[in-house]
Design a protein around this motif. Structure first.
Motif, mmCIF file in Angstrom:
data_model
loop_
_atom_site.group_PDB
_atom_site.id
_atom_site.type_symbol
_atom_site.label_atom_id
_atom_site.label_comp_id
_atom_site.label_asym_id
_atom_site.label_seq_id
_atom_site.Cartn_x
_atom_site.Cartn_y
_atom_site.Cartn_z
ATOM 1 N N LEU A 21 5.225 -43.643 53.075
ATOM 2 C CA LEU A 21 4.784 -42.972 51.853
ATOM 3 C C LEU A 21 5.077 -41.480 51.911
ATOM 4 N N LEU A 22 4.778 -40.846 53.050
ATOM 5 C CA LEU A 22 5.017 -39.408 53.162
ATOM 6 C C LEU A 22 6.504 -39.082 53.026
ATOM 7 N N ARG A 175 0.343 -31.844 43.453
ATOM 8 C CA ARG A 175 -1.017 -32.376 43.299
ATOM 9 C C ARG A 175 -0.971 -33.836 42.868
ATOM 10 N N TRP A 176 -0.100 -34.133 41.930
ATOM 11 C CA TRP A 176 0.020 -35.524 41.474
ATOM 12 C C TRP A 176 0.550 -36.426 42.593
ATOM 13 N N LEU A 177 1.564 -35.926 43.312
ATOM 14 C CA LEU A 177 2.101 -36.747 44.396
ATOM 15 C C LEU A 177 1.078 -36.959 45.496
ATOM 16 N N GLY A 178 0.267 -35.920 45.784
ATOM 17 C CA GLY A 178 -0.797 -36.084 46.773
ATOM 18 C C GLY A 178 -1.823 -37.112 46.328
ATOM 19 N N GLY A 179 -2.210 -37.037 45.048
ATOM 20 C CA GLY A 179 -3.153 -38.024 44.521
ATOM 21 C C GLY A 179 -2.587 -39.432 44.559
ATOM 22 N N ILE A 180 -1.292 -39.548 44.200
ATOM 23 C CA ILE A 180 -0.649 -40.862 44.249
ATOM 24 C C ILE A 180 -0.614 -41.397 45.673
ATOM 25 N N CYS A 181 -0.344 -40.502 46.639
ATOM 26 C CA CYS A 181 -0.315 -40.912 48.046
ATOM 27 C C CYS A 181 -1.667 -41.467 48.475
ATOM 28 N N ILE A 182 -2.750 -40.780 48.103
ATOM 29 C CA ILE A 182 -4.091 -41.240 48.472
ATOM 30 C C ILE A 182 -4.391 -42.587 47.816
#
Length: 467
Positions: A21-22, A175-182
């Motif tokens: 994912l990262l 921010r969106w990509l971080g939220g999607i990752c979580i």
């Protein structure tokens, strides 16, 4: 931390999913960021080109000279240091005109351009750390007589608005990509938990079988595990059948030998009582010793058969009732001794295993203690915790006898080893106890007792309770 995670199957899958994912989201973010930055720069270039055409629209040619109005239609060109500047220069760099906003601004260095060529660049200026977006275009103006007047028009704009737009998009993007990752990690964890639930159920059922709570594995497993669970059930059934076969065979052997042994014991007892003067007392004593030896061998072999495969039939056995029963019987056997008993067995303490194993071990240790003691015996049993945090059972039997010399202690715990030759016996009782305790992963230690005699200490790891 990573090593601890990789010991778990779910930890390995979650770590791999996080890494993928990262990498994926980082590449996606980089591509989107570069695409947006290029798009913003292209839009800025188009705006500068449009402003250049607006300036050309108000440019006039008089007497072979280019004339531009002092004020342009766009207000930013007329406001000092507005961040939007316009210049008209000759091919040799001679300045022909500049907008009101660029009065205090240093003219840009012109790139080498061919007629009709245009160039979009980002230039450093003399205004410190500011950077400018510059659009240059070389043009040729023909007069009425067919003469050509070459010139270069430059439109410059501060890159602050452009960079602000890029940074704003970049912050929102990550921010969106971080939220999607979580969200994806949580979803992956839930999927793995659901997918690995049959394995956790299988582990619980195996623990239930080990503790005797159930007989076999259930059949409610996915197709991929059905062959494994079926083979495990077949293995368990075969083990139980084989174990029962051993029990039955040895029980038949014991039954066959017990009867003649009982007859022989009765004869020797009758001879010892004097009712039959035809028997020699020495022969009777020798016969009695052989009978005792045969009885011990039968008991030992029976115990080996029942203790060799106890993993699938273990149950929690309360220790205190077993100790009380043994002490009552031994007090009758050794009624000629006035023994002071100290019973410190924890009522809540239990032994996870076969009750016959516990009876054999404690019976041997307590019998030895009664034989060796002068007048005091102590037994203590409790559940303790190791330094590693696991539970273990500790049982200690002490007496106030003569004790066992250090050099003989190892020999005493071996088969046939005896330290006390004053009492009858073949020296297999402690060996039986050692074998049984070893089959449970435990140890028997021998040391000096606080009462002055020998101290036998048993430690047995406790099985985890089933979920």
């Amino acid at each position: 931390m990573l090593a601890r995670l990789t010991r778990s199957l779910s930890g390995r899958l979650l770590t791999a999913a996080l890494a993928v994912l990262l990498i994926f989201l980082s590449l996606t973010g980089y591509v989107l960021d570069r695409a947006f930055s290029k798009s913003v720069e292209m839009a800025a270039r188009e705006r500068l080109e449009t402003r250049l055409y607006a300036i050309l629209a108000v440019t006039e040619l008089r007497d072979g000279r280019l004339l531009l109005p002092e004020n342009l239609p766009e207000p930013d060109f007329n406001r000092l240091d507005s961040g939007l500047y316009a210049f008209v220069q000759g091919p040799d760099g001679q300045e022909l005109w500049r907008s009101q906003s660029a009065i205090a601004f240093t003219a840009p260095t012109l790139p080498a351009l061919t007629p009709g060529e245009q160039r979009f660049v980002r230039n450093d200026t003399n205004s410190g750390s500011a950077r400018m977006l510059a659009y240059h275009r070389r043009l040729i103006w023909e007069d009425d007589q067919g003469g050509e007047i070459p010139f270069i028009t430059s439109i410059l704009q501060s890159d602050v608005p452009v960079m602000a737009e890029i940074h704003g998009f970049r912050g929102t993007l990550w921010r969106w990509l971080g939220g999607i990752c979580i969200v994806l990690l949580v979803a992956q964890w839930l999927i793995m938990r659901w997918g690995l639930a049959p394995l956790r159920h299988l582990a619980r059922e195996i623990r239930q079988i080990e503790t005797g709570a159930q007989d076999q594995l259930s059949g409610n497993y996915p197709t991929e595990l059905l062959r494994t669970t079926s083979n495990l059930n077949l293995l368990i059934s075969n083990e139980r059948r084989q174990r029962q076969k051993y029990h039955d065979t040895l029980a038949d052997l014991a039954h066959s030998l017990k009867t003649p042994l009982a007859v022989l014991r009765g004869i020797t007892n009758e001879a010892a009582s004097g009712k039959d003067p035809g028997y020699n007392k020495d022969a009777t004593a020798s016969m009695e010793e052989q009978i005792v030896q045969m009885d011990q061998i039968i008991s030992y072999q029976l115990q080996r058969a029942s203790g060799a495969n106890h993993a699938l039939s273990m149950q929690p056995v309360a220790i205190q009732p077993v100790v009380d029963k043994l002490l009552r019987n031994l007090q009758k056997v050794y009624a000629d001794k006035t023994v002071q008993l100290t019973n410190q067995v924890d009522p809540e303490c239990s032994f996870v295993g076969d009750e016959r194993d516990l009876l054999e071990v404690l019976g041997n240790l307590l019998d030895n203690a009664f034989k060796a003691c002068h007048k005091q015996i102590s037994i203590c049993a409790s559940a303790t915790q190791t330094e590693a945090g696991s539970q273990q059972l500790e049982i200690t039997v002490d007496d106030d006898g003569d004790g066992v010399p250090v050099e003989q202690r190892r020999h005493v715990l071996e088969r046939g080893g005896r330290a006390d030759t004053r009492h009858s016996g073949q020296g297999i009782g402690l060996a039986v106890a050692v074998d049984i305790i070893s089959s449970y992963g435990g140890l028997i230690g021998l040391s000096d007792s606080a009462l002055g005699g020998a101290s036998f200490n048993i430690t047995i790891p406790q099985q985890a309770k089933p979920d």
